[in-house]
Design an enzyme around this catalytic site. Sequence first.
Site, PDB file in Angstrom:
ATOM      1  N   THR A  16       0.748  -1.106  -0.063  1.00  0.00           N
ATOM      2  CA  THR A  16       0.160   0.042   0.070  1.00  0.00           C
ATOM      3  C   THR A  16       0.910   1.337  -0.129  1.00  0.00           C
ATOM      4  O   THR A  16       0.345   2.419  -0.167  1.00  0.00           O
ATOM      5  CB  THR A  16      -1.218   0.147   1.281  1.00  0.00           C
ATOM      6  OG1 THR A  16      -0.068   0.066   2.499  1.00  0.00           O
ATOM      7  CG2 THR A  16      -1.874  -1.211   1.192  1.00  0.00           C
ATOM      8  N   GLY A  20       6.701  -1.531  -2.052  1.00  0.00           N
ATOM      9  CA  GLY A  20       5.507  -2.413  -2.487  1.00  0.00           C
ATOM     10  C   GLY A  20       4.527  -1.849  -3.323  1.00  0.00           C
ATOM     11  O   GLY A  20       4.004  -2.493  -4.180  1.00  0.00           O
ATOM     12  N   TYR A 154      17.672  -5.640  12.318  1.00  0.00           N
ATOM     13  CA  TYR A 154      17.364  -5.538  10.944  1.00  0.00           C
ATOM     14  C   TYR A 154      18.132  -6.114  10.027  1.00  0.00           C
ATOM     15  O   TYR A 154      18.005  -7.013   9.137  1.00  0.00           O
ATOM     16  CB  TYR A 154      17.104  -4.108  10.754  1.00  0.00           C
ATOM     17  CG  TYR A 154      16.737  -3.972   9.255  1.00  0.00           C
ATOM     18  CD1 TYR A 154      15.527  -4.019   8.800  1.00  0.00           C
ATOM     19  CD2 TYR A 154      17.654  -3.291   8.304  1.00  0.00           C
ATOM     20  CE1 TYR A 154      15.026  -3.783   7.443  1.00  0.00           C
ATOM     21  CE2 TYR A 154      17.308  -2.932   6.680  1.00  0.00           C
ATOM     22  CZ  TYR A 154      15.903  -3.319   6.561  1.00  0.00           C
ATOM     23  OH  TYR A 154      15.653  -3.306   5.096  1.00  0.00           O
TER      24      TYR A 154
END
Length: 264
Positions: A16, A20, A154
Site C-alpha cells: 500500500t 511495495g 534488521y
Amino acid sequence: MQIDLTGKTALVTGSTQGIGRAIATTLANAGARVAVNGRSADTVASVISELQAENPDRDLIAAPGDVTDQAGADAVLAASGTVDILVNNLGIFGATPALDITDDEWRRYFDVNVLAAVRLIRATLPGMKERGWGRVLNIASDSAVVIPAEMIHYGMSKTALLAVSRGFAKDAAGTGVTVNSVLAGPTHTGGVEDFVYELVDSALPWDEAQREFMKLHRPQSLLQRLIEPEEIANMVAYLASPLASATTGAAVRVDGGYIDSIVP
C-alpha cells in the site's frame, strides 16, 4: 525487451506504500493480476482506487490481512487465488543501540521480516512447482551484507532472507520455478525526506539535499542519490518475468553501488 505478465497473478505483501506499492503498480502495468496487501482493508481499497484511477486497465484485487500470523496469511492467500508470482516485500526497520535490543525485538524482527516470508513461500511454492512455473522474490536490503551497527536486528533478518531464498531455490531446482532475493539500497520512501532534512540544510531543493545527504552520510553509494522505488520495481518485474528464467538462487543488487564488493 518487453515484459509481459499477462495471465499471471502476483501477490505483493506490504504493497500500500513505498517500494511495495511501486512493485504492485509495475507488475500490473506489465499485465499481471496483482493482489494488493496491507493490514487495513480500508487502506487497501483506497490504494486500489487510486491506482485504477491512474490507469483503469490495471487488474488489482484486494488482499488485506496481517501475514505475520497464520490466520492473516490464510485470509490473504484466499483473497489472492492461485499465486504465480510471490513478492515478499513486507518488512520493518528501526534504529536501536546494539546492546539495547531485547529478546522480544529480536523475535519480532525475525517473525515479520523472515518467518512471514517463509510462511507464504511454504503455501505457494508447491502449486508453482506442480504447474511448472513460478516466481518467488524476497525484498532484502544492502543491510543484509553491510550490517548497520545501529540496527543489527534488521540486518540479521535481511541476511536470513538471503539464506531463505537460496535454500528454497534449491528446493525448486529443475521445476521451472525461480527464487531470488533483491538487495535494495537506500531508497526514497515515505518519511525519508523528513529524515534527510534533519541532517542537511532544510533550505536546499530536494535534489541537492539528497545528494548532500548521500555524500555526507552514505558515501559508499556510487549512485550518489537515493534510489526511487520504481527503480527497484523495474528489477522485480524483470525477475518476475519469463525473461529471467535462468536467474535463480541469486541475490540481485539494486543498491546504487552501495555494497562495496564485486559480488554479494
